[in-house]
Design a protein around this motif. Structure first.
Motif: not given
Length: 275
Positions: A102-112, A179-197
């Motif tokens: 939120f402070i940085a202006g990245m639109p993945v902040y929210g409320t849980l 995480l490294d093991a799952l990186r090797e096994k999966t097709g694509a990785r996305i980082y930083g989405g917080a609760s949006l994920n």
């Protein structure tokens, strides 16, 4: 009272809880919108997470509304702690999930927002105002996004799966090899989405979510939301999430992929424990 009458009464009570959760999220949206273009003073908490007056004010107003509507309910909040923890019904609040974003202006902040009954999250909401997305899950009901039913997707193999991780910095010491093991096994990785994920997982946009170092207010809504969409989310031992869960999260849209990922976690931990 007949069984049908009891079920109808239960539905009415749940409707009231959902109505309150919506009102709480609306409070947060209004305050967040008013602060979008404001330069905020930031404090660093002992756990190195960030807090602003916005986090505190949202939670203060949310707590006031809960107490007015359901004075017998307990509350666990990120900023103001716990009150009436022994109640059968306990609201769990993260007024601003992703304060740094939120402070940085990245639109993945929210409320849980979550309501746990006897320690088990039974109602959950992820609200991401910047993209006007609100997921609601409740025990015995299908998960919705903005009022529309959503469904987690099947995934034929880990090799085609999209993996998300909110923040590698929060992983426990044994988390990086996992995480490294799952990186090797999966097709694509996305980082930083917080609760949006976890909203996207329930919506069928991603396949696997791995996180660690989470507190109860960070994860309480995810179980009813993901399960209500046909997916699964547990800790790294495969146990369903409760208010007592350790904060290691493994979510999947496809239960078969969840089992495979759990096996990878177990193997990594076994190898780490070898002399």
């Amino acid at each position: 009272m007949s069984h049908e009458d009891k079920m109808g009464q239960t539905d009415l009570v749940l409707d009231g809880h959902i109505e309150l959760a919506v009102a709480l999220a609306d409070i947060a949206r209004q305050i967040l919108a008013s602060a979008l273009d404001t330069v905020l003073a930031v404090e660093v908490k002992p756990d190195r997470s960030l807090v602003t007056r916005i986090d505190v004010e949202i939670e203060r107003q949310m707590r006031g509304l809960i107490t007015a509507r359901f004075p017998g309910h307990g509350i666990i909040g990120e900023e103001a702690g716990t009150e009436n923890a022994g109640a059968s019904h306990v609201w769990v609040l993260d007024p601003l999930d992703g304060t740094a974003q939120f402070i940085a202006g990245m639109p993945v902040y929210g409320t849980l927002i979550s309501l746990a009954i006897d320690g088990v999250p039974a109602l959950g909401m992820i609200d991401i105002p910047a993209i006007d997305a609100r997921w609601i899950g409740a025990a015995g009901r299908r998960t919705t996004k903005n009022g529309r039913l959503v469904e987690a997707r099947c995934c034929d193999a880990l090799s085609s799966a999209i993996l998300t991780n909110s923040n590698q910095d929060y992983l426990p010491p044994d988390g990086r090899p996992i995480l490294d093991a799952l990186r090797e096994k999966t097709g694509a990785r996305i980082y930083g989405g917080a609760s949006l994920n976890y909203g996207l997982l329930a919506e069928g946009r991603t396949d696997i979510a791995l996180d660690g170092g989470q507190k109860v207010h960070d994860f309480a809504p995810f179980r009813p939301i993901v399960e209500g969409a046909g997916g699964i989310v547990t800790d790294w031992e495969g146990r369903p999430l409760t208010l007592e869960s350790p904060g290691t999260l493994l979510g999947a849209g496809d239960p078969a992929r969840h089992r495979e990922a759990l096996a990878i976690i177990a193997q990594c931990r076994a190898e780490a424990s070898m002399p």
